[in-house]
Design an enzyme around this catalytic site. Structure first.
Site, PDB file in Angstrom:
ATOM      1  N   ASP A   1     204.779  11.452  34.163  1.00  0.00           N
ATOM      2  CA  ASP A   1     205.765  12.026  35.088  1.00  0.00           C
ATOM      3  C   ASP A   1     205.894  13.507  34.717  1.00  0.00           C
ATOM      4  OD1 ASP A   1     207.507  12.099  32.858  1.00  0.00           O
ATOM      5  OD2 ASP A   1     208.118  10.029  33.269  1.00  0.00           O
TER       6      ASP A   1
ATOM      7  N   LYS B   1     208.720  11.282  39.902  1.00  0.00           N
ATOM      8  CA  LYS B   1     209.433  11.396  41.180  1.00  0.00           C
ATOM      9  C   LYS B   1     208.436  11.717  42.286  1.00  0.00           C
ATOM     10  CE  LYS B   1     214.140  12.364  40.811  1.00  0.00           C
ATOM     11  NZ  LYS B   1     215.127  13.230  40.210  1.00  0.00           N
TER      12      LYS B   1
ATOM     13  N   MET C   1     219.852  12.535  29.492  1.00  0.00           N
ATOM     14  CA  MET C   1     220.109  12.292  30.922  1.00  0.00           C
ATOM     15  C   MET C   1     221.589  12.494  31.226  1.00  0.00           C
ATOM     16  SD  MET C   1     217.732   8.895  31.358  1.00  0.00           S
ATOM     17  CE  MET C   1     218.326   8.104  29.881  1.00  0.00           C
TER      18      MET C   1
HETATM   19  N1  SAH Z   1     211.415   9.722  26.001  1.00  0.00           N
HETATM   20  C1  SAH Z   1     212.135  10.972  26.068  1.00  0.00           C
HETATM   21  C2  SAH Z   1     213.460  10.821  26.789  1.00  0.00           C
HETATM   22  C3  SAH Z   1     213.347  10.333  28.225  1.00  0.00           C
HETATM   23  S1  SAH Z   1     214.882  10.302  29.077  1.00  0.00           S
HETATM   24  C4  SAH Z   1     212.316  11.526  24.645  1.00  0.00           C
HETATM   25  O1  SAH Z   1     212.028  10.841  23.676  1.00  0.00           O
HETATM   26  O2  SAH Z   1     212.721  12.686  24.529  1.00  0.00           O
HETATM   27  C5  SAH Z   1     214.901  11.886  29.841  1.00  0.00           C
HETATM   28  C6  SAH Z   1     215.887  12.798  29.142  1.00  0.00           C
HETATM   29  O3  SAH Z   1     215.321  13.278  27.939  1.00  0.00           O
HETATM   30  C7  SAH Z   1     216.258  14.049  29.896  1.00  0.00           C
HETATM   31  O4  SAH Z   1     217.236  13.787  30.875  1.00  0.00           O
HETATM   32  C8  SAH Z   1     216.805  14.903  28.775  1.00  0.00           C
HETATM   33  O5  SAH Z   1     218.103  14.508  28.429  1.00  0.00           O
HETATM   34  C9  SAH Z   1     215.880  14.543  27.646  1.00  0.00           C
HETATM   35  N2  SAH Z   1     214.782  15.505  27.459  1.00  0.00           N
HETATM   36  C10 SAH Z   1     213.477  15.223  27.472  1.00  0.00           C
HETATM   37  N3  SAH Z   1     212.744  16.328  27.213  1.00  0.00           N
HETATM   38  C11 SAH Z   1     213.637  17.331  27.013  1.00  0.00           C
HETATM   39  C12 SAH Z   1     213.519  18.715  26.700  1.00  0.00           C
HETATM   40  N4  SAH Z   1     212.344  19.298  26.519  1.00  0.00           N
HETATM   41  N5  SAH Z   1     214.665  19.428  26.558  1.00  0.00           N
HETATM   42  C13 SAH Z   1     215.864  18.851  26.717  1.00  0.00           C
HETATM   43  N6  SAH Z   1     216.034  17.556  27.034  1.00  0.00           N
HETATM   44  C14 SAH Z   1     214.939  16.801  27.168  1.00  0.00           C
END
Ligand code: SAH
Length: 265
Positions: free
Chosen positions: A38, A59, A174
């Site tokens: 994604d 999306k 999120m």
């Molecule tokens: N698997 C991912 C999280 C997925 S849920 C992980 O381990 O990071 C998606 C959420 O992850 C986003 O809404 C945000 O809150 C966070 N996120 C993922 N990448 C990010 C980034 N580079 N900077 C800030 N928040 C991030």
């Protein structure tokens, strides 16, 4: 099923800086026949993958998410056709990434798979903002929480009062849209309104931004700065650590926006 069924690699890409991807993730991206992804790995990492082996299962153009059932089925179909498949996820595949469901589906269908962990955004995002997720002077626990659920709903699975009571660092993923709702839930649970809060947007991307405030001010800070997903919310004493170190903190962001913010009273 053919004998030469391919393997599916559930791979975490880390928070977005290509240099923060593991050596293994990089190798598998090169070896893969197909990469299902994604947008969360970010433009830099996705830009390195040849277009003819990328499939976006995030999306869709109509704003709806690709149904999880489609992704599950596609992983199985591609592997059964003999492909080496990388399922690339931002951060770590098992932190709010639905990687668990995909793994179970692969196992149920007899598809060999391997899990390749990645640096998860709540840890990486805090770190590059100058915020240690634990600190001997402040906290001895840290919780990762989804901000996606509506705390006013009875069936909300997140117990904000219990989280407030841990006294530890809370990191919400999120959680940009529903920020006012869970801040209120935490205040209702008795959390100190002066508790420091930081928002880290697009952590480790070149255009990363950090905005800081307190439980009382952070919603206004979000609105004034126009903070948008992907971002993490860091709540707790550790969020204030940044202030004393930010002048010496170097990272990939060349925007002045990373300086701490005070809202106008
Ligand atoms: N698997 C991912 C999280 C997925 S849920 C992980 O381990 O990071 C998606 C959420 O992850 C986003 O809404 C945000 O809150 C966070 N996120 C993922 N990448 C990010 C980034 N580079 N900077 C800030 N928040 C991030």
């Amino acid at each position: 099923m053919p004998d030469d069924v391919g393997t599916v690699y559930l791979v975490g890409s880390g928070p977005g800086d290509p240099e923060l991807m593991t050596v293994k993730a990089r190798r598998l991206l090169e070896e893969a026949d197909v990469v299902l992804h994604d947008k969360l790995p970010g433009p830099e990492i996705l830009g390195e993958i040849p277009d003819d082996k990328r499939e976006d299962v995030g999306k869709r153009a109509d704003g709806e998410w690709t149904p999880q059932e489609y992704t599950n089925r596609r992983l199985v179909d591609l592997a059964e056709a003999g492909n080496t498949v990388v399922r690339l996820k931002g951060g770590d595949p098992f932190v709010f990434g639905r990687g668990g469901e995909e793994m179970e589906h692969l196992a149920a269908n007899g598809i060999p798979f391997e899990v390749v962990p990645g640096i998860t955004s709540p840890i990486a995002g805090a770190g590059v903002a100058g915020i240690p997720v634990t600190h001997r002077d402040h906290v001895s626990s840290v919780s990762f929480v989804t901000g996606h659920e509506d705390p006013t709903k009875d069936e909300s699975a997140v117990d904000w009062a219990a989280l407030a009571a841990t006294g530890g660092t809370l990191i919400v993923l999120m959680g940009v849209g529903k920020l006012p709702l869970y801040i209120e839930a935490l205040l209702d649970a008795g959390m100190d309104p002066d508790t420091p809060v930081a928002l880290v947007e697009r952590a480790t991307w070149p255009n990363m931004r950090v905005a800081t405030g307190t439980m009382e001010t952070i919603v206004d800070v979000r609105d004034q700065r126009g903070i948008e997903p992907p971002a993490i919310t860091i709540i707790g004493g550790v969020a204030a650590t940044r202030e004393a170190v930010v002048d010496f903190l170097r990272n990939r962001s060349d925007t002045p926006d990373i300086a701490p913010t005070e809202v106008d009273e």
